[in-house]
Design a protein around this motif. Structure first.
Motif, PDB file in Angstrom:
ATOM      1  N   LEU A  52     -21.704  53.639-136.057  1.00 28.69           N
ATOM      2  CA  LEU A  52     -21.977  52.225-135.822  1.00 28.69           C
ATOM      3  C   LEU A  52     -23.446  51.959-135.521  1.00 28.69           C
ATOM      4  O   LEU A  52     -23.916  50.825-135.666  1.00 28.69           O
ATOM      5  N   ASP A  59     -24.661  52.056-139.360  1.00 28.40           N
ATOM      6  CA  ASP A  59     -23.912  51.263-140.335  1.00 28.40           C
ATOM      7  C   ASP A  59     -23.759  49.838-139.809  1.00 28.40           C
ATOM      8  O   ASP A  59     -23.062  49.597-138.824  1.00 28.40           O
ATOM      9  N   GLN A  60     -24.420  48.880-140.443  1.00 23.40           N
ATOM     10  CA  GLN A  60     -24.414  47.498-139.980  1.00 23.40           C
ATOM     11  C   GLN A  60     -23.355  46.646-140.660  1.00 23.40           C
ATOM     12  O   GLN A  60     -23.295  45.436-140.443  1.00 23.40           O
ATOM     13  N   ARG A  61     -22.493  47.241-141.473  1.00 24.08           N
ATOM     14  CA  ARG A  61     -21.450  46.480-142.151  1.00 24.08           C
ATOM     15  C   ARG A  61     -20.363  46.050-141.168  1.00 24.08           C
ATOM     16  O   ARG A  61     -20.207  46.623-140.093  1.00 24.08           O
ATOM     17  N   VAL A  62     -19.608  45.039-141.544  1.00 25.37           N
ATOM     18  CA  VAL A  62     -18.454  44.594-140.767  1.00 25.37           C
ATOM     19  C   VAL A  62     -17.234  45.360-141.255  1.00 25.37           C
ATOM     20  O   VAL A  62     -16.925  45.352-142.449  1.00 25.37           O
ATOM     21  N   HIS A  63     -16.539  46.031-140.347  1.00 29.94           N
ATOM     22  CA  HIS A  63     -15.368  46.818-140.706  1.00 29.94           C
ATOM     23  C   HIS A  63     -14.111  46.120-140.201  1.00 29.94           C
ATOM     24  O   HIS A  63     -14.061  45.664-139.055  1.00 29.94           O
ATOM     25  N   CYS A  64     -13.111  46.032-141.031  1.00 27.73           N
ATOM     26  CA  CYS A  64     -11.853  45.378-140.673  1.00 27.73           C
ATOM     27  C   CYS A  64     -10.730  46.408-140.667  1.00 27.73           C
ATOM     28  O   CYS A  64     -10.575  47.172-141.627  1.00 27.73           O
TER      29      CYS A  64
END
Length: 274
Positions: A9, A12-17
């Motif tokens: 985290l 990795d700046q992506r949004v994870h669902c």
């Protein structure tokens, strides 16, 4: 272990669902283990048994649930003795604080405990104090006395239905009960609070009696945890009114004496017959 790729985290700046996620341990409550949330139904009594196994070295740990179901009938009480001597009184362990929420008149409190009928043992635990030594002192005690703070956690070493007496400084009523009072009651201990008055708090030396700090602690708590901590946890010491405190000690003493009522009656009968 997980079948999924590790997510860093920090990088990795992506949004994870995710459909569901457990972060850390499941929280059952303050100092409590909910058997309904445990795979094998363990409870706080099982944790206590684990502590006793670790510090006392008893036989193989069994679940407290199984012990309750399969426990053999208790042995018959021993025959009464009629020795003409004063019996040893119940023992109370007193934990010392040295930096914040200090009990300023500790010596007077120890004397009050002894006048109430207790044998008082003062524990001034240091960083190097063996935990096993603290466990031995607390597990064999009839009562534990401490000002609100981390040391009260040692009630987990106590054996029900011993008594926990917590001195609650001003502004810490909710924390005292939520963190220690309610868990102690769930464990089967007799829980008693002594709530400090304004005159018994060192805050009365800094604030006027009409100040919200003394008159309305909830207003200070409403400013947030850190403000409450700064005022009531970090800046407050206690000097209890021994006369007022003695009434609370008598309540605890009556409880622990009731646990040994058979012996107390015999001692009374012996003295009456002399």
């Amino acid at each position: 272990m997980s079948k999924y790729r590790i997510v860093d985290l920090a990088a990795d700046q992506r949004v994870h669902c995710f459909s569901e996620m457990i972060v850390g341990l499941r929280f059952h409550g303050e100092l409590v283990i909910d058997p309904q949330q445990m795979p094998n139904g363990e409870g706080i009594q099982d944790f206590q048994a684990l502590l006793r196994q670790a510090f006392d070295g008893p036989p193989l740990l069994r679940k407290s649930r199984q012990r309750r179901q399969q426990a053999p009938p208790p042995p018959p009480p021993p025959p009464p003795t009629f020795e003409h001597r004063e019996p040893a009184g119940p023992r109370i362990v007193i934990f010392v604080r040295n930096q914040t929420r200090v009990l300023l008149n500790l010596r007077e409190v120890v004397e009050a405990c002894e006048e109430a009928g207790f044998r008082a043992q003062v524990v001034d635990a240091k960083q190097h104090t063996p935990l096993a030594a603290i466990h031995r002192a607390v597990a064999s005690s009839d009562a534990l006395l401490a000002v609100h703070g981390a040391a009260v956690t040692h009630f987990l070493f106590m054996r029900p239905p011993a008594a926990l007496l917590q001195i609650v400084p001003i502004g810490l009523d909710w924390a005292a009960d939520a963190f220690y009072g309610a868990p102690a009651r769930r464990l089967g201990l007799e829980y008693v609070e002594y709530k400090v008055s304004a005159e018994e708090s060192s805050l009365s030396d800094e604030y006027d009696r009409r100040s919200p700090v003394l008159a309305d602690p909830s207003a200070v708590a409403g400013r947030g945890w850190w403000e409450m901590k700064k005022v009531y946890m970090d800046k407050q010491n206690v000097r209890v009114n021994v006369s007022r405190f003695s009434a609370t000690l008598q309540r605890v003493y009556r409880h622990v004496c009731a646990l040994h009522l058979h012996a107390c009656v015999r001692v009374h009968d012996v003295h009456a017959s002399v």
